[in-house]
Scaffold this active site. Structure first.
Site, PDB file in Angstrom:
ATOM      1  N   ASP A 179       0.870  -1.169   0.000  1.00  0.00           N
ATOM      2  CA  ASP A 179       0.000   0.000   0.000  1.00  0.00           C
ATOM      3  C   ASP A 179       0.914   1.229   0.000  1.00  0.00           C
ATOM      4  O   ASP A 179       2.107   1.131   0.330  1.00  0.00           O
ATOM      5  CB  ASP A 179      -0.942  -0.010   1.214  1.00  0.00           C
ATOM      6  CG  ASP A 179      -2.148   0.913   0.981  1.00  0.00           C
ATOM      7  OD1 ASP A 179      -2.092   1.750   0.053  1.00  0.00           O
ATOM      8  OD2 ASP A 179      -3.140   0.800   1.717  1.00  0.00           O
TER       9      ASP A 179
HETATM   10  C1  BGC Z   1      -4.971   3.334   0.006  1.00  0.00           C
HETATM   11  C2  BGC Z   1      -5.062   2.357  -1.141  1.00  0.00           C
HETATM   12  C3  BGC Z   1      -4.884   3.083  -2.435  1.00  0.00           C
HETATM   13  C4  BGC Z   1      -3.541   3.792  -2.421  1.00  0.00           C
HETATM   14  C5  BGC Z   1      -3.241   4.564  -3.681  1.00  0.00           C
HETATM   15  C6  BGC Z   1      -3.723   4.201  -0.070  1.00  0.00           C
HETATM   16  O1  BGC Z   1      -3.815   5.239   0.842  1.00  0.00           O
HETATM   17  O2  BGC Z   1      -4.999   2.647   1.219  1.00  0.00           O
HETATM   18  O3  BGC Z   1      -6.290   1.695  -1.116  1.00  0.00           O
HETATM   19  O4  BGC Z   1      -4.973   2.197  -3.514  1.00  0.00           O
HETATM   20  O5  BGC Z   1      -3.543   4.726  -1.348  1.00  0.00           O
HETATM   21  O6  BGC Z   1      -4.057   5.667  -3.812  1.00  0.00           O
END
Ligand code: BGC
Length: 813
Positions: A234
């Site tokens: 993530d």
């Molecule tokens: C989120 C993800 C997301 C990623 C990219 C993170 O803060 O938890 O679900 O895909 O950001 O935007």
């Protein structure tokens, strides 16, 4: 270790160690690294689960900067109410087409974390409180997306059910609960959807960050489930990059500048990371890059048909809407019914949640623009309330005046945009008071009130007595407004069923005492008893049960026949209207020698029947139907004996049941006295001792250490107790800003993110501007060692600049 044959051996053998290492981190916020001399292109990742969030300009992961226009489909929490994986697959296809048209190779979704508490800020992005339903919906999405040549990236693996301090919390969970509740959805998604990628969660699971958790990534995901794709961290969720690569993670996102490369090359040179393992990760990543890039080139970036996709979004929404109440059959409304439209959400629909999943819709339907075409006679509109919760007597008076003269009042209520967001959990389960007061005032002057609810997750609903009918649209996407009108007028017969329980009050929820986790630990003391598994077992009355939803028609069930492999029955539409029923199959083992919930969902099927029509329904019982995870033998087992198979229209309304004998392993000895709460299901107050017996080890110490040095994984807000006066000052400023933003009812997500971010996030989120060495030096300052801190900060800064210059020189020449 046995060497695995590399698919791109020639390329991998030609790569320098540095080139291999460079592939393991992003090039920037959304792209992977390209190596032109070897013909390796860069590929693009983008959010999100219910629409494409492709940012062409400034990048962020919180939905702050705009993105290209794309269709906003109903969010996952709405989609799951369709109980229709085929529809999910169709949505997947549409998402895949749109992703390709915008040059997106990896779509970051679907999200399928379990809804442990109604308060999790991201519940709207997740499917269900039930892993079987979530897994089936997720695998359908994945298939649809990937059939278009785009890779799907289910997330967040795993045990990520809380937004508060999500980058530093430790989910403490027993192995059986982990397997049966928090991993089963992912298992179905991986085995049946075969995603090319998977996103690891921010949090730790039993003391190890998900992105470097060998138990999750290696033993379970790869070895047990046979996952052959790429694990993506993530955003900012990679802690120890080398440990991540060893455990089975491939791509650290976003870019970490030179840090990522240096960490990997040093580890290989020092023998801490075998180059063979690195080669394998590179090879797997290359497969993703080449296959998705080829698909994009072959299928082309054709623009998608915006209107056709909008219509699809409407059709999908129609299948997700749940009719919760319909006294005196007030709905559907006859043509020409004189209606008053009340509520801010009728003017500005609430159709999606905030954060990284935020889509910039191609168009947006508004009730007030469309009601004229619905056949209803609209007498007028009154705003009724401020969606930020501010009371306003004048607005109520206006609405009451309008309502007095109408045959029926349509009240559009719900949660505001600020209530449901990534990065923060809700503080309470209730709707704003001013909306409930408005509803009361209206129902006092007109008893024909229909509430149209917009909320991506569970709300407290004691106010439902004020309405004759309730239509729950969840967050129905950009075309939701018309879909709701179609349900109100009977053009569409509602067929959505709740994919989560609506408890009477928040205090009734199983994790009430444990959620959100304090400081570092999130203790999953309620074990298996999530959602209906708890209410049903203990007999706690609920407002609306799991699987519930009304229709404009009625259904009858008969002729249940059950075998180990399948359930067969006959369903008849006994009403006067065509409509769809969701047949739900629950399995129970009343005399079980292992503790378990009273019953669990193990199969379902949505079936459309014309008025008067009957059909045979056959629902398979797969390998999940009878298994439980035996923590002692550390494997899935089936307890031999009699099982009850039930067919019903929700968890509380079982129409038919039959018993069958299922063969299995020898029956274990009953050990009730050791875990009394888990045997009774009374898990709201599990003692430390009993939780430790369940875990099989002591509860890890998750308290913040006051008066000690802060480390990389302590959060910025822990500077409150920092040794350095300066750090405490910085905290005070941040804290004042946060308090102000909390009060403003429009929380500043960026600020919240920083406030709860662990120190390492400073380096992991800023594309190499700050290196990990610099953060280490910064921590010295925070810990009051000013002289060494400043000197190390200077040295680390110079080193980072030198490395960056070197990298730039290499790129240009
Ligand atoms: C989120 C993800 C997301 C990623 C990219 C993170 O803060 O938890 O679900 O895909 O950001 O935007």
């Amino acid at each position: 270790m046995k060497e695995k044959q590399l698919k791109y051996e020639k390329i991998v053998r030609n790569m320098t160690l540095e080139e291999k290492a460079s592939l393991m981190s992003g090039k920037n916020f959304w792209e992977t690294v390209n190596i032109d001399r070897l013909g390796i292109p860069s590929i693009t990742l983008a959010d999100g689960p219910h629409g494409i969030r492709r940012q062409a300009g400034n990048a962020d992961h919180l939905g702050l900067n705009p993105s290209l226009r794309a269709t906003c489909y109903p969010t996952a929490s709405a989609m799951a109410n369709s109980w229709d994986p085929k529809l999910g697959e169709e949505v997947g296809h549409h998402l895949g087409i749109e992703a390709r048209s915008q040059g997106v190779h990896i779509l970051l979704g679907p999200g399928l974390n379990m809804k442990r508490s109604p308060l999790c800020g991201r519940n709207f992005e997740y499917f269900s409180e039930d892993p079987y339903l979530a897994g089936k919906m997720a695998s359908a999405y994945i298939r649809g997306i990937q059939e278009e040549g785009v890779a799907s990236c289910p997330k967040h693996f795993a045990v990520n059910s809380q937004e508060l301090r999500r980058m530093s919390t430790n989910s403490v969970v027993d192995e059986r609960t982990l397997r049966e509740i928090y991993l089963t959805g992912f298992e179905i998604a991986v085995k049946e959807g075969k995603p090319k990628t998977l996103m690891s969660a921010y949090n730790m699971v039993n003391g190890v960050y998900a992105n470097e958790n060998e138990h999750l990534l290696k033993e379970i995901l790869t070895e047990e489930w046979g996952f052959q794709g790429v694990v993506v961290s993530d955003w900012g969720g990679s802690n120890d990059h080398v440990a991540g690569v060893i455990a089975g993670s491939h791509l650290e996102m976003p870019s970490t500048g030179m840090d990522g490369i240096l960490e990997i090359t040093t580890a290989v040179n020092e023998g801490r990371l075998s180059e063979q393992v690195l080669d394998q990760r590179v090879d797997e990543l290359l497969d993703l890059i080449f296959t998705t890039d080829r698909a994009e080139k072959e299928k082309g970036k054709n623009p998608f048909d915006k209107m056709a996709h909008h219509r699809m979004a409407e059709q999908v929404a129609e299948n997700c809407i749940v009719l919760l109440k319909n006294e005196e059959q007030l709905l559907p409304l006859k043509q020409g019914t004189q209606v008053a439209v009340v509520g801010d959400f009728a003017k500005d629909p609430r159709y999606q949640g905030a954060g990284s999943s935020m889509v910039n819709p191609t168009r947006l339907d508004h009730t007030l623009d469309l009601i004229g075409q619905s056949g209803l006679d609209c007498l007028g509109y009154a705003q009724g309330f401020h969606r930020n919760g501010e009371p306003d007597e004048k607005l109520v008076e206006e609405a009451v005046k309008l309502a007095q003269n109408a045959e029926v009042v349509l009240v559009y209520m719900g949660l505001s945009e600020q209530k449901e967001s990534e990065g923060m959990d809700r503080k309470e389960m209730s709707l704003p008071k001013n909306q409930i007061e408005l509803l009361r005032a209206i129902s006092a002057v007109n008893d024909k009130v229909v509430v149209i609810l917009s909320a991506g997750s569970v709300v407290e609903m004691s106010w439902d007595v004020e309405a004759k009918a309730i239509v729950h649209g969840y967050l129905a996407g950009q075309a939701g407004a018309n879909a709701i009108l179609n349900v109100l007028t009977g053009r569409v017969c509602p067929s959505g069923r709740l994919s989560e329980t609506y408890p009477i009050c928040y205090e009734d929820t199983p994790a009430y005492h444990y959620y959100p986790g304090k400081e570092r630990n999130c203790e999953y003391r309620e074990g298996l008893y999530i959602g209906y598994r708890y209410y049903d077992t203990v007999g706690i009355p609920v407002k609306y049960p799991f699987g519930y939803g009304l229709s404009y028609t009625t259904f009858a069930y008969k002729n249940l026949r059950v075998s180990r492999e399948r359930v067969c029955l006959e369903v008849t539409n006994t009403g006067n209207v065509d409509g769809a029923e969701v047949v739900q199959i629950y399995v129970a083992k009343p005399d079980s020698r292992v503790y378990r919930p009273k019953k669990e969902l193990k199969g379902f099927q949505k079936i459309f029947l014309r008025a008067g029509e009957s059909a045979k329904v056959e629902i398979p019982l797969d390998d999940k139907a009878f298994r439980y995870f035996n923590g002692k033998t550390n494997r899935w087992e089936v307890e031999a004996g009699m099982y009850t198979i039930m067919a019903g229209s929700n968890v509380q309304e079982i129409h038919l049941e039959e018993e069958i004998f299922v063969e299995g392993s020898p029956v274990p000895r009953k050990e009730e006295t050791k875990l009394p709460s888990y045997w009774s299901g009374q898990i709201q107050d599990v003692s430390d001792e009993e939780f430790e017996r369940l875990l099989g080890h002591p509860i890890p110490d998750g308290s913040w250490k006051h008066g000690e040095d802060l480390g990389m994984n302590d959060t910025i807000c822990q500077m409150q107790g920092a040794k350095s006066f300066l750090a405490r000052m910085v905290f005070r400023v941040l804290d004042a800003m946060k308090k102000k933003s909390d009060k403003s009812r429009e929380p500043n997500l960026n600020l919240l993110f920083i406030y709860h971010m662990p120190f390492r996030g400073i380096a992991k989120m800023c594309a190499g501007v700050v290196s990990m060495d610099m953060v280490r030096a910064l921590l010295e300052l925070v810990n009051g060692r000013y002289v060494s801190g400043v000197s190390h900060l200077f040295t680390a800064y110079c080193k980072n600049q030198r490395l960056k210059r070197g990298a730039r020189r290499k790129q240009s020449g």
